[in-house]
Design a protein around this motif. Structure first.
Motif, PDB file in Angstrom:
ATOM      1  N   GLY A  50     -10.137  -5.168  31.574  1.00 33.74           N
ATOM      2  CA  GLY A  50      -9.835  -3.639  32.143  1.00 33.74           C
ATOM      3  C   GLY A  50      -9.018  -4.178  30.377  1.00 33.74           C
ATOM      4  N   GLN A  51      -8.602  -4.419  30.316  1.00 36.46           N
ATOM      5  CA  GLN A  51      -7.439  -4.938  28.692  1.00 36.46           C
ATOM      6  C   GLN A  51      -8.386  -4.697  27.650  1.00 36.46           C
ATOM      7  N   LEU A  52      -9.016  -6.236  27.753  1.00 37.66           N
ATOM      8  CA  LEU A  52     -10.352  -7.045  27.200  1.00 37.66           C
ATOM      9  C   LEU A  52     -10.800  -5.337  26.894  1.00 37.66           C
ATOM     10  N   ARG A  53     -11.411  -4.907  27.948  1.00 38.12           N
ATOM     11  CA  ARG A  53     -12.481  -3.473  27.359  1.00 38.12           C
ATOM     12  C   ARG A  53     -11.797  -2.331  26.065  1.00 38.12           C
ATOM     13  N   PRO A  58     -15.574  -7.970  22.665  1.00 38.47           N
ATOM     14  CA  PRO A  58     -16.446  -8.133  24.304  1.00 38.47           C
ATOM     15  C   PRO A  58     -16.343  -9.512  25.162  1.00 38.47           C
ATOM     16  N   LEU A  59     -16.279  -9.016  26.485  1.00 35.65           N
ATOM     17  CA  LEU A  59     -16.410  -9.642  27.552  1.00 35.65           C
ATOM     18  C   LEU A  59     -17.286 -11.120  27.181  1.00 35.65           C
ATOM     19  N   LYS A 212     -13.326 -12.368  20.691  1.00 30.51           N
ATOM     20  CA  LYS A 212     -14.511 -13.273  22.437  1.00 30.51           C
ATOM     21  C   LYS A 212     -13.997 -14.878  22.667  1.00 30.51           C
ATOM     22  N   LEU A 213     -13.827 -15.549  21.271  1.00 31.18           N
ATOM     23  CA  LEU A 213     -13.795 -17.005  21.262  1.00 31.18           C
ATOM     24  C   LEU A 213     -12.388 -16.915  21.870  1.00 31.18           C
ATOM     25  N   GLN A 225      -4.916 -11.504  24.237  1.00 30.65           N
ATOM     26  CA  GLN A 225      -5.038 -10.398  23.223  1.00 30.65           C
ATOM     27  C   GLN A 225      -6.292 -10.551  22.099  1.00 30.65           C
ATOM     28  N   GLY A 226      -6.692 -11.407  22.182  1.00 31.82           N
ATOM     29  CA  GLY A 226      -8.109 -12.227  21.534  1.00 31.82           C
ATOM     30  C   GLY A 226      -7.245 -13.182  20.329  1.00 31.82           C
TER      31      GLY A 226
END
Length: 428
Positions: A50-53, A58-59, A212-213, A225-226
Motif C-alpha cells: 500500500g505504501q509503495l502504491r 512500481p511494485l 522499484k530497484l 521509500q525507494g
C-alpha cells in the motif's frame, strides 16, 4: 471424559480448517530464539505494498518484495531483542503521549487519527505497537551509535572552509541502493556482491525505475521509500555520494561504488540552488521573581504574594531589590536578571507570557512547571545569528554523516553475530 457425538462430529469437521490455518501460519524465519511467521510477513507485505502504491513506485515481483520485507523484519527483530536485553522499555503512558504528539503534529484529534489509521487497513493496536517499536529502536540507536559519534571543532572549521571554497551552495535530491557486505567479507563474497551489482547496473541503464530497484534489492533502511533522501546540501550527503553527485546530471545513476559497508548506487534526481539568507532572531532582556510551590506554598498563596509584590513595584518599589529578598531562583542575587534570552531558552509558558510584554512592562503572576513568576521585560534587540547557525548546521551535518555510516556498520555486525535461519523458500 466422553465427548458428545455431536461435538466430536464438529471437531472432525473443523480439523481441515485448523490444519489449513496452521499451514498458513508457518515459520518463515528464526531470529535467535524468536520466530517470524508467514501471517506476520504477509501483513507487513500488505502494508508495504500500500505504501509503495501511494508513492507511485512500481511494485517489485512478489517473491522479491517478500524477501526484502522479511530482511527488514529480521533487522527490526534483532534490534528489539538487543533493546530488551539492555532494559530499554516504553510503557503505555509514554506510548500514549507519543501517539498524542503524532496526532497533534498532524492537526488531528486522537479519534480522527484512529479513523485515518484504520482506513488504511491497519488495526489501531498494531499501529500503536509499531510506534512503540520505533521509539525503542531510536533509543537503542542513540545508546549504541549516536552517543559514540563526536565532531571536533577542527572538523567543523575544515568543513566550513571547504564549503566556502565550493562557492554558492546547492541542494541535491538523491536516491540510493545498498548491497550490504558481511562483516569481514571474503573475496568470493565480494565477487558475488559485484555480480549482483552488475545485474542492477544493467537494469538501471535499461531504464528500470530506480525506486522499484531499491525496493527490490536495496538492503538500506530506506529501501521501501525507494531509497530516497530529502533535499540536502552537499555536506549532508554521505561522503561517498558527495564525491560523485557533483559530476552527475539529474536522472543519472552512478556506477557501483564500494565502501566498507558494501556496494552502493546513487541516483541524482534533481539539483537546486540553495537560497542563502541572513538569519536574525529577537532576543529579550528580562528579569523575574520566582516563588516555588515546592517550597511549601500552594498556588493560591504564591499568586497572592506575587500580586502584592507587583503592586509594590507599580507604586515605586525596586524590582531588583524585591527579587533579591523574595525570589526562590538562583538569579535572586542578580536582582532576578535573566540576561538576554533567545527563543527556546525558557519553558513555553514563561516565553509566551514574556513575548506578550512590551519593554518596561510587567506581567501578572504567571505559572510554569517551576512555580509562579512575576516577569518584567527590560529591552529587546535583533541580532544576526547567521554564523552561529551555519556552524551548528555544519556540526549537525558532520554528526549525521558519521552516525549513518556507524549505524549501517553496527547493523551489519548485529546481523552477522546473530543466529538467523531463513525458511521462506521451504515448501509449506
Amino acid at each position: 471424559m466422553q465427548f458428545p457425538a455431536r461435538l466430536l462430529s464438529f471437531l472432525f469437521l473443523m480439523l481441515p480448517l485448523w490444519a489449513q490455518a496452521a499451514a498458513l501460519d508457518r515459520i518463515v524465519a528464526v531470529v535467535n530464539n524468536e520466530v517470524i511467521t508467514e501471517l506476520e510477513l504477509n501483513g507487513r507485505v500488505a502494508t508495504v505494498t500500500g505504501q509503495l502504491r501511494r508513492q507511485g513506485t512500481p511494485l517489485p515481483p512478489q517473491s522479491q518484495l517478500q524477501r526484502q520485507v522479511l530482511e527488514r523484519m529480521i533487522t527490526e527483530r534483532l534490534q528489539l531483542q538487543t533493546a530488551r536485553d539492555q532494559g530499554i522499555r516504553v510503557d503505555d503512558s509514554e506510548l500514549d503521549r507519543a501517539v498524542q504528539r503524532i496526532a497533534d503534529n498532524n492537526k488531528l484529534s486522537l479519534a480522527d487519527m484512529r479513523k485515518a489509521v484504520q482506513s488504511e487497513g491497519v488495526a489501531w493496536n498494531t499501529f500503536r505497537e509499531e510506534i512503540r517499536s520505533e521509539i525503542i529502536v531510536t533509543r537503542l540507536r542513540e545508546r549504541e551509535v549516536d552517543s559514540r559519534v563526536t565532531v571536533s571543532d577542527s572538523e567543523v572549521e575544515s568543513f566550513l572552509a571547504a564549503d566556502a571554497a565550493a562557492g554558492p551552495g546547492r541542494e541535491y535530491l538523491v536516491s540510493h541502493i545498498l548491497l550490504r557486505a558481511p562483516e569481514g567479507a571474503r573475496p568470493e563474497q565480494w565477487a558475488q556482491l559485484q555480480r549482483r551489482a552488475a545485474d542492477i547496473s544493467r537494469l538501471a541503464k535499461q531504464g528500470e525505475d530506480f525506486a522499484k530497484l531499491a525496493a527490490s534489492f536495496s538492503e538500506a533502511q530506506d529501501a521501501m521509500q525507494g531509497g530516497a533522501f530529502d533535499w540536502r546540501p552537499l555536506e549532508r550527503l554521505p561522503a561517498l555520494f558527495a564525491d560523485v553527485v557533483v559530476r552527475m546530471q539529474p536522472g543519472q545513476v552512478s556506477d557501483p561504488l564500494r565502501s566498507a559497508a558494501g556496494i552502493h548506487f546513487v541516483k541524482l534526481v534533481n539539483v537546486r540552488q540553495a537560497t542563502a539568507k541572513a538569519e536574525q532572531i529577537q532576543q529579550t532582556h528580562a528579569r523575574h521573581i520566582l516563588l516555588r510551590t515546592a517550597d511549601g506554598l500552594n498556588d493560591a498563596e504564591a499568586r497572592r504574594r506575587l500580586t502584592e509584590l507587583r503592586e509594590r513595584v507599580v507604586n515605586g518599589g525596586d524590582f531588583a531589590e524585591l527579587a533579591r529578598n523574595f525570589s526562590s531562583d538562583i538569579t535572586s542575587t542578580k536582582g532576578g536578571d535573566l540576561g538576554w534570552l533567545s527563543p527556546g531558552d525558557t519553558v513555553p509558558d514563561f516565553e509566551r507570557a514574556m513575548d506578550a510584554l512590551r519593554p518596561n512592562e510587567m506581567s501578572p503572576p504567571v505559572q510554569s512547571p517551576f512555580g509562579w513568576h512575576l516577569i518584567q521585560v527590560l529591552e529587546r534587540r535583533t541580532i544576526d545569528v547567521t554564523d552561529d547557525r551555519r556552524r551548528a548546521r555544519a556540526r549537525n551535518a558532520l554528526r549525521e554523516r558519521k552516525a549513518e555510516e556507524v549505524y549501517e556498520d553496527w547493523l551489519r555486525q548485529l546481523r552477522d553475530r546473530s543466529y538467523v535461519e531463513l525458511r521462506l523458500d521451504q515448501p509449506s
